[in-house]
Design an enzyme around this catalytic site. Structure first.
Site, short mmCIF file in Angstrom:
data_model
loop_
_atom_site.label_atom_id
_atom_site.label_comp_id
_atom_site.label_asym_id
_atom_site.label_seq_id
_atom_site.Cartn_x
_atom_site.Cartn_y
_atom_site.Cartn_z
N HIS A 49 -4.12 -0.57 -6.43
CA HIS A 49 -2.82 -0.14 -5.89
C HIS A 49 -2.16 0.95 -6.73
O HIS A 49 -2.74 1.43 -7.70
CB HIS A 49 -1.93 -1.36 -5.69
CG HIS A 49 -2.37 -2.21 -4.54
ND1 HIS A 49 -1.89 -2.04 -3.26
CD2 HIS A 49 -3.27 -3.22 -4.47
CE1 HIS A 49 -2.48 -2.89 -2.45
NE2 HIS A 49 -3.33 -3.63 -3.16
N ASN A 107 4.07 -22.63 -7.90
CA ASN A 107 4.20 -21.96 -9.18
C ASN A 107 3.46 -20.63 -9.07
O ASN A 107 2.22 -20.59 -9.18
CB ASN A 107 3.62 -22.80 -10.33
CG ASN A 107 3.72 -22.07 -11.67
OD1 ASN A 107 4.31 -21.00 -11.76
ND2 ASN A 107 3.14 -22.64 -12.70
N SER A 123 2.18 -4.99 -4.47
CA SER A 123 1.01 -5.54 -5.15
C SER A 123 0.67 -4.67 -6.35
O SER A 123 0.77 -3.44 -6.29
CB SER A 123 -0.19 -5.58 -4.20
OG SER A 123 -1.36 -5.93 -4.91
N ASP A 157 0.81 -1.22 0.00
CA ASP A 157 0.00 0.00 0.00
C ASP A 157 0.84 1.27 0.00
O ASP A 157 0.30 2.36 0.19
CB ASP A 157 -0.91 0.02 1.24
CG ASP A 157 -1.95 -1.06 1.22
OD1 ASP A 157 -2.21 -1.61 0.14
OD2 ASP A 157 -2.50 -1.38 2.29
#
Length: 456
Positions: free
Chosen positions: A230, A298, A225, A200
């Site tokens: 975001h 993965n 992120s 954030d």
């Protein structure tokens, strides 16, 4: 062959130009059509034709996993932050998972986090900052927060320390850096790992030891992120970054199935020793591409996501300034209402890249947080709670609470409960126009004045 290559180039250009025309016809002027009363999102993606052309260009390669755009993004993002290594992954939550799991690697010897070890954090958090530790079997130790910074109350750090403490893992709340100087000094003093959940706070800066640095680059590992709300987006996506080459190798091992091999996607024998090494109890010369040093996952990103990110990172400085300006405008407009609101404050020695604007309704205000939320939502102004509020009061903690084990709490989490009951936050993202910001501010002021007049 040359004729075919020329035709391919021409066709690619035609497809890309068609995408540009589509952007201009469908997406370009959407926000300019806003009128008061239209829906205002708390966050969202901001893009132009460059993101769409990169996406189309990548899709035409049909290299669907990590590829050239991923490599370019990792390089550009590391350069922006001023770190040595960036490893792309498929979400910010996966980034937190990889950051934590990297510290459990046997390759770290006695410093590795083992099951039953403790990780200091806060309960006023997004769940995936804490979930990796719980899922692994480590013990989160929850501290309260400070208001009005909404970050960890560092006065509890020494009380939280035990012989089992191995790490501190916390987020910079809504873009506001936590007290990195105190927490970094604490981690250095006791030889603890520090993970900065920077999801954030991309672009926030903190002055540590008289040097300004981006948040996420001061601890051992930082995470980001790229979910649409975001600071920049790939749709889905995340990144883990570090200056430690060993941690970088471990992070990418966990990301890429747990394999020991570090060849890039689609490459073989980068180490030139693919068939002449010995590992564990495997026969000598076993194919290094199929040797596994960790129980991994993965969690790779697709090149199409990375292609969007390459375009977005060029806009990141503008996005950051827009967030700062929008936050400052709201703060300045509400400065006369401190009788009913606790207004947010930047942490000392910080320059936040704000994710949202927090409002905490005072206990003696003539209205509640929930009444204000209902009013704003009724005016099509999207609001959000302060993430989980108090995380340990959620259903996912029911069993742990009933057993009385699995986590520790230091102090009473008084402020954590306060923000759970009395706080909300509003968007400051770059897609908000001045008309939207003014409508949000006017709506809050109208609501407060109406409630104050009713009390009289």
């Amino acid at each position: 062959m040359k004729e075919l290559q020329g035709q391919e180039i021409d066709l690619r250009e035609q497809v890309i130009q068609a995408a540009v025309r589509y952007y201009e016809a469908v997406h370009k002027n959407k926000n300019e059509k806003y009128t008061p009363g239209d829906h205002i999102s708390y966050a969202g993606r901001v893009f132009d034709e460059k993101e769409m052309t990169n996406l189309i260009d990548s899709s035409l390669d049909f290299w669907l996993t990590t590829g050239r755009y991923s490599k370019q993004f990792e390089k550009n993002f590391a350069e922006f932050l001023g770190v040595r290594f960036c490893s792309l992954t498929n979400s910010g939550s996966s980034a937190n998972l990889l950051a934590f799991m990297a510290l459990t690697s046997p390759k770290l010897g006695e410093r590795r986090i083992k099951r039953g070890d403790e990780v200091i954090t806060v309960a006023a958090s997004f769940p995936t900052t804490v979930a990796p530790a719980i899922q692994y079997g480590a013990i989160p130790v929850f501290l309260d927060i400070d208001i009005p910074t909404y970050n960890m109350d560092v006065t509890f750090l020494e009380k939280a320390l035990s012989e089992k403490t191995k790490a501190v893992m916390i987020a910079h709340s809504l873009g506001n850096p936590f007290d990195l100087q105190t927490i970094k000094d604490f981690c250095d003093k006791y030889n603890l790992w520090l993970i900065e959940d920077n999801c954030d706070a991309l672009g926030s800066k903190y002055k540590i030891n008289n040097e300004w640095k981006y948040t996420g680059t001061i601890g051992h590992i930082g995470t980001s992120s790229f979910y649409p709300p975001h600071h920049m987006t790939m749709g889905e996506g995340g990144a883990v970054y570090t200056n430690d080459p060993q941690l970088k190798m471990i992070i990418e091992s966990f990301r890429d199935w747990g394999r020991d091999c570090w060849c890039p996607s689609g490459k073989d024998n980068t180490c030139c020793r693919r068939f002449n090494q010995s590992f564990g109890e495997l026969p000598f010369g076993y194919d290094h591409k199929y040797v596994y040093s960790h129980f991994g996952y993965n969690l790779k990103v697709t090149d199409m996501q990375a292609a969007i990110g390459v375009a977005q990172i060029e806009k990141l400085p503008i996005f950051i300034e827009s967030r700062k300006n929008n936050w400052a405008k709201i703060k300045n407009s509400l400065k006369d209402f401190t009788d009913v609101f606790i207004l947010p404050e930047a942490t000392p020695n910080s320059d936040p890249s704000w994710f949202g604007f927090t409002l905490t309704v005072k206990a003696d205000a003539p209205f509640s947080r929930d009444e204000l939320v209902q009013f704003l939502e009724g005016r099509e102004i999207q609001t959000r709670m302060f993430f989980a509020g108090n995380l340990i009061k959620h259903p996912c903690f029911d069993e742990m609470r009933s057993l009385g084990e699995g986590y520790r709490v230091v102090g009473n989490l008084t402020n954590t409960d306060l923000i759970m009951n009395q706080s909300l936050w509003l968007g400051v993202y770059p897609g908000l126009t001045i008309e939207m910001i003014n409508y949000m501010i006017d709506s809050i002021i109208t609501f407060v004045k109406d409630k104050q007049s009713m009390r009289v």
